[in-house]
Design a protein around this motif. Structure first.
Motif, PDB file in Angstrom:
ATOM      1  N   VAL A 200      75.683  67.645  33.986  1.00 28.43           N
ATOM      2  CA  VAL A 200      75.738  68.339  35.375  1.00 28.43           C
ATOM      3  C   VAL A 200      75.401  69.708  35.278  1.00 28.43           C
ATOM      4  O   VAL A 200      75.372  70.472  36.288  1.00 28.43           O
ATOM      5  N   GLU A 222      76.138  71.887  44.611  1.00 32.06           N
ATOM      6  CA  GLU A 222      77.281  72.063  43.513  1.00 32.06           C
ATOM      7  C   GLU A 222      76.647  71.810  42.037  1.00 32.06           C
ATOM      8  O   GLU A 222      77.015  72.653  41.086  1.00 32.06           O
ATOM      9  N   PHE A 223      75.812  70.881  41.906  1.00 32.48           N
ATOM     10  CA  PHE A 223      74.984  70.664  40.615  1.00 32.48           C
ATOM     11  C   PHE A 223      74.429  72.063  40.344  1.00 32.48           C
ATOM     12  O   PHE A 223      74.284  72.501  39.055  1.00 32.48           O
ATOM     13  N   ALA A 226      76.829  74.499  38.265  1.00 29.15           N
ATOM     14  CA  ALA A 226      77.666  73.658  37.518  1.00 29.15           C
ATOM     15  C   ALA A 226      77.406  74.091  36.153  1.00 29.15           C
ATOM     16  O   ALA A 226      77.392  73.257  35.201  1.00 29.15           O
ATOM     17  N   LYS A 234      80.909  72.665  33.644  1.00 30.73           N
ATOM     18  CA  LYS A 234      82.411  73.172  34.462  1.00 30.73           C
ATOM     19  C   LYS A 234      82.811  71.735  35.140  1.00 30.73           C
ATOM     20  O   LYS A 234      82.044  70.743  34.985  1.00 30.73           O
ATOM     21  N   MET A 236      83.575  69.268  37.589  1.00 30.08           N
ATOM     22  CA  MET A 236      82.991  69.038  38.812  1.00 30.08           C
ATOM     23  C   MET A 236      84.030  68.491  39.741  1.00 30.08           C
ATOM     24  O   MET A 236      85.203  67.917  39.572  1.00 30.08           O
ATOM     25  N   SER A 237      83.777  68.649  41.140  1.00 32.92           N
ATOM     26  CA  SER A 237      84.749  68.106  42.174  1.00 32.92           C
ATOM     27  C   SER A 237      84.613  66.508  42.233  1.00 32.92           C
ATOM     28  O   SER A 237      83.852  65.863  41.932  1.00 32.92           O
ATOM     29  N   TYR A 240      81.738  65.369  44.019  1.00 31.50           N
ATOM     30  CA  TYR A 240      80.452  65.109  43.288  1.00 31.50           C
ATOM     31  C   TYR A 240      80.525  64.137  42.125  1.00 31.50           C
ATOM     32  O   TYR A 240      79.576  63.201  42.033  1.00 31.50           O
ATOM     33  N   GLN A 241      81.678  63.778  41.562  1.00 29.62           N
ATOM     34  CA  GLN A 241      81.797  62.957  40.730  1.00 29.62           C
ATOM     35  C   GLN A 241      81.631  61.448  41.343  1.00 29.62           C
ATOM     36  O   GLN A 241      81.047  60.630  40.447  1.00 29.62           O
ATOM     37  N   GLN A 244      77.898  61.056  41.403  1.00 31.75           N
ATOM     38  CA  GLN A 244      77.166  60.688  40.271  1.00 31.75           C
ATOM     39  C   GLN A 244      77.613  59.287  39.909  1.00 31.75           C
ATOM     40  O   GLN A 244      76.926  58.639  39.220  1.00 31.75           O
TER      41      GLN A 244
END
Length: 377
Positions: A200, A222-223, A226, A234, A236-237, A240-241, A244
């Motif tokens: 990330v 966000e990436f 991160a 960090k 991640m939200s 985002y997860q 991914q």
């Protein structure tokens, strides 16, 4: 009076490493310290008592003898209750103390009035590189993870062209490109696998590609943000997860070996692979979960076990991978401790500077109190 440094045998289950080598014992003695080693301390790392004695250390017959009058106790893992009870008031304890999980040991050390330093909390700054025990051990863990994967995998890693036909190269996917992940990438590449990796942190992309692997990630806004100031990933939200997970699901279908390395200091390991991911993989494929002791990156992984799923995927959950290459792990860790102790010793006496950035960061308990802000909240 010269500072007395004691090293006791590791008593945590499965711990083969030691906190001292004859090399570092000799160096500490050269700094004016006396060194006492409990008999049997180095056996898991192929170091006999005689080698410590030859370096100038005193070999004590048992725990109480080793700790009698000791000013400093060096450990790999957090000391056990008998060790803490044998400490003299105000003794210094240094090791990979894992205070987020070893709460009983932290409480006991605090109540004993020890000054406890956790090597995990050494800051990642240039001056502290020689003391970075997390990195030295993670390097070996990443290497060993690939060796374990290769041993479990029922085929060869490199492409081989023979008169009987061609053997295809294994496809290896490394999840997390920190120190352990980068070493896993390098090792898998050396063994001839086709390697992809994900992380990330934006900075990881260049590092992954420099090792000859292909980078796989959702590269959104966000990436790009991160990463913490300390260089850690960090949290991640959820959004985002989810992205991914979708990307991983498509990629993992084709992989023969997956190695997961994601850890967040002070928190449970993030879940990277669900049971559905594992079920989608080919029979005979292998997953190695380096975060198994912190809750695991892989659903279904178990500490200290190799789990074979109904669809024939092996999930390797060996605890303490550095301990499976104990001689080298001990050598590197002992040098980390020697460098750290160098900040405290002046003319053979203990004289730690309370304002030293490294010592302040690593200090977790002193004077009967927990003093690290990350542990008091």
């Amino acid at each position: 009076m010269a500072v007395a440094i004691a090293v006791t045998r590791e008593r945590r289950e499965g711990e083969t490493r030691a906190a001292l080598t004859p090399e570092t014992a000799k160096k500490l003695i050269g700094l004016g310290a006396t060194v006492i080693v409990e008999s049997g301390t180095g056996l898991g790392s192929s170091i006999p008592d005689a080698d410590y004695a030859a370096a100038g250390a005193t070999v004590a017959k048992d725990l109480k003898t080793a700790l009698a009058g000791a000013d400093v106790l060096l450990k790999v893992r957090a000391p056990t209750a008998p060790e803490i009870l044998a400490l003299k008031p105000g003794a210094v304890v240094i090791g990979l103390l894992d205070p987020h999980r070893e709460k009983d040991a932290l409480k006991a050390l605090t109540e004993a009035g020890a000054s406890a330093y956790a090597m995990e909390f050494v800051p990642r700054i240039t001056r502290a590189q020689a003391m970075d025990a997390l990195s030295s051990q993670a390097n070996l863990a990443g290497y060993r993870a690939v060796i374990e994967a290769a041993a479990a995998y029922g085929r060869g890693f490199p492409m081989m062209m023979t008169a009987a036909g061609t053997v295809a190269a294994a496809k290896a996917f490394i999840m997390g490109a920190g120190v352990a992940g980068l070493q896993a990438i390098a090792t898998a590449r050396r063994l001839g696998a086709v390697v992809t990796a994900t992380d990330v942190r934006p900075a990881a992309k260049e590092q992954v590609e420099s090792l000859g692997a292909k980078f796989i990630a959702v590269e959104d806004e966000e990436f790009k943000a991160a990463e913490t100031a300390g260089g850690y990933a960090k949290q991640m939200s959820a959004e985002y997860q989810a992205k991914q997970v979708e990307l991983t699901a498509a990629h993992i279908l084709k992989q023969d070996v997956v190695i997961t390395t994601a850890l967040i200091p002070g928190r449970p390991a993030p879940r990277l692979l669900t049971a559905a991911h594992v079920a989608s993989m080919k029979p005979g494929s292998v997953i190695v979960d380096l975060a198994v002791e912190a809750g695991g990156n892989v659903e279904g992984s178990k500490p200290g076990e190799v789990v074979t799923t109904p669809n024939g995927v092996q999930i390797v959950g060996w605890s303490n991978l550095p301990g499976r290459i104990a001689a080298d792990a001990t050598a590197l860790y002992a040098r980390n401790l020697h460098a750290f102790l160098g900040l405290m010793l002046r003319d053979g006496a203990l004289a730690p500077d309370p304002d030293d950035e490294i010592l302040k960061s690593a200090l977790i308990a002193q004077g009967g109190q927990v003093v690290n802000e990350g542990l008091t909240g």
